[in-house]
Enzyme design. Structure first.
Site, PDB file in Angstrom:
ATOM      1  N   ASP A 151       0.838  -1.207   0.000  1.00 18.01           N
ATOM      2  CA  ASP A 151       0.000   0.000   0.000  1.00 18.01           C
ATOM      3  C   ASP A 151       0.872   1.256   0.000  1.00 18.01           C
ATOM      4  O   ASP A 151       0.564   2.250  -0.653  1.00 18.01           O
ATOM      5  CB  ASP A 151      -0.925   0.007   1.223  1.00 18.01           C
ATOM      6  CG  ASP A 151      -1.755  -1.264   1.326  1.00 18.01           C
ATOM      7  OD1 ASP A 151      -2.177  -1.773   0.269  1.00 18.01           O
ATOM      8  OD2 ASP A 151      -1.960  -1.765   2.442  1.00 18.01           O
ATOM      9  N   HIS A 180      -5.088  -3.671   5.678  1.00 19.22           N
ATOM     10  CA  HIS A 180      -4.559  -4.025   4.358  1.00 19.22           C
ATOM     11  C   HIS A 180      -5.645  -4.586   3.445  1.00 19.22           C
ATOM     12  O   HIS A 180      -5.449  -5.584   2.769  1.00 19.22           O
ATOM     13  CB  HIS A 180      -3.410  -5.029   4.530  1.00 19.22           C
ATOM     14  CG  HIS A 180      -2.723  -5.404   3.246  1.00 19.22           C
ATOM     15  ND1 HIS A 180      -2.167  -4.477   2.394  1.00 19.22           N
ATOM     16  CD2 HIS A 180      -2.509  -6.613   2.669  1.00 19.22           C
ATOM     17  CE1 HIS A 180      -1.641  -5.104   1.351  1.00 19.22           C
ATOM     18  NE2 HIS A 180      -1.838  -6.399   1.493  1.00 19.22           N
TER      19      HIS A 180
END
Length: 343
Positions: A151, A180
């Protein structure tokens, strides 16, 4: 001597991850494990002219125990990849059992190793590993990490694209907090080391946030049923592993987002909980790394109203994901006890 182990080393993430770890000068031994093909992957990698000695194991003949013996760091990309239309909850049903069994092997063979979980859904699989470790009396919250680095990598790349200079992508640092998956991924673009242009419209900002949150879907769609984000995930996993290894060697000042247990730093997590307005057992925030793992969990700091809204949206989903992981292990323990013969 630093022994790195990849569990799930023959898969789409595992192979490129193993390659990157073989190329890392801090790794002196590389152990590979999977249910198929690992000896071949190990033989291939062993021809590369870097110092790490490579060995590959399969499940027969205590392969898991052998590969984990003496491990300093264990990276877990094992499990099935996400396919089009598949949610991370669908993934959970398959990957939870795989992660639980691997965690049991780590708990009984190398409980002091640093454990880096890539297997999705990370929001739930990290709590599974924690619960298995607790069951065996070896849980050290400072040594367990959910790898959310992809990310961060995506945020850096996409911001560099907006700025019109991809050469900046290695320099751009954007903290990504929460978890996540989907809405739990919260990029704090207001804290970017390279600010977005002042002319950047709100609609464009919303689009950028959405692209960071759902970048995995972009790859799944582009691969058209042939897999998910494997190469970029392997890169991100190797980057995070490298930071752990550098910190363990004594390098100071390494701060990186990771999904960790709040028990890793009581003081830091208390400040974070105050910001969130709710206590969560796991959360991804900027974490300072040291020789023993987590040194400090950083608070969110100053964020915009829009980012506060994103954090609020992430919290209920995260709480549900964490509970799912914890309940999975509790139910597995209950089922195992029910099968035991009564005296």
């Amino acid at each position: 001597m630093v022994k790195a182990v990849v569990l799930g080393a023959a898969g789409g993430i595992g192979q490129p991850l193993a390659l990157l770890l073989k190329a890392n000068p801090l790794v002196t031994e590389l152990g590979l494990f999977d249910i198929v093909n690992t000896p071949g992957v190990a033989a291939d990698l062993s021809h590369i002219s870097t110092p790490a000695k490579v060995e590959g194991y399969l499940p027969p003949d205590d392969g898991l125990k052998k590969v984990l013996a003496g491990a300093s760091i264990v990276v877990i990309p094992a499990g099935v990849p996400r396919k089009p239309g598949m949610t991370r909850d669908d993934l959970f049903k398959i990957n939870a059992g795989i992660v639980k069994d691997l965690a049991t092997g780590i708990a009984t063979t190398c409980p002091k190793a640093f454990v880096l979980v890539i297997s999705n859904p990370v929001n739930s699989t990290v709590p599974i590993v924690a619960e298995v470790f607790k069951q065996h009396g070896v849980f050290d919250p400072k040594r367990l990490f959910g790898v959310t680095t992809l990310d961060v990598v995506r945020a850096s790349t996409f911001v560099a694209e907006v700025l019109g200079d991809l050469s900046l992508s290695k320099e751009v640092v954007v903290p990504v907090v929460g978890g996540h998956s989907g809405v739990t991924i919260v990029p704090l673009l207001s804290q970017s080391s390279h600010p977005l242009p002042s002319s950047f419209a709100k609609e464009s900002l919303d689009t950028l946030v959405n692209r960071i949150q759902f970048g995995g879907d972009e790859v799944v769609k582009a691969k058209n049923g042939a897999g998910s984000a494997t190469l970029s995930m392997a890169y991100a996993g190797a980057e995070f592993a490298s930071k752990i290894l550098r910190a363990v060697k004594g390098e100071k000042g390494i701060v990186v987002p990771s999904y960790v247990s709040v028990a890793a730093d009581a003081e830091g997590s208390a400040a974070l909980t105050k910001e969130l307005g709710q206590e969560l057992a796991f959360f991804s925030s900027n974490v300072e790394l040291g020789t023993e793992g987590v040194v400090k969990i950083h608070p969110l700091g100053k964020i915009t109203e829009a980012e506060q809204t994103l954090v609020k949206a992430a919290i209920p989903e995260l709480a549900k994901n964490i509970e799912t992981g914890i309940n999975f292990v509790a139910e597995a323990i209950k089922a195992a006890e029910a099968k035991e013969p009564r005296l």
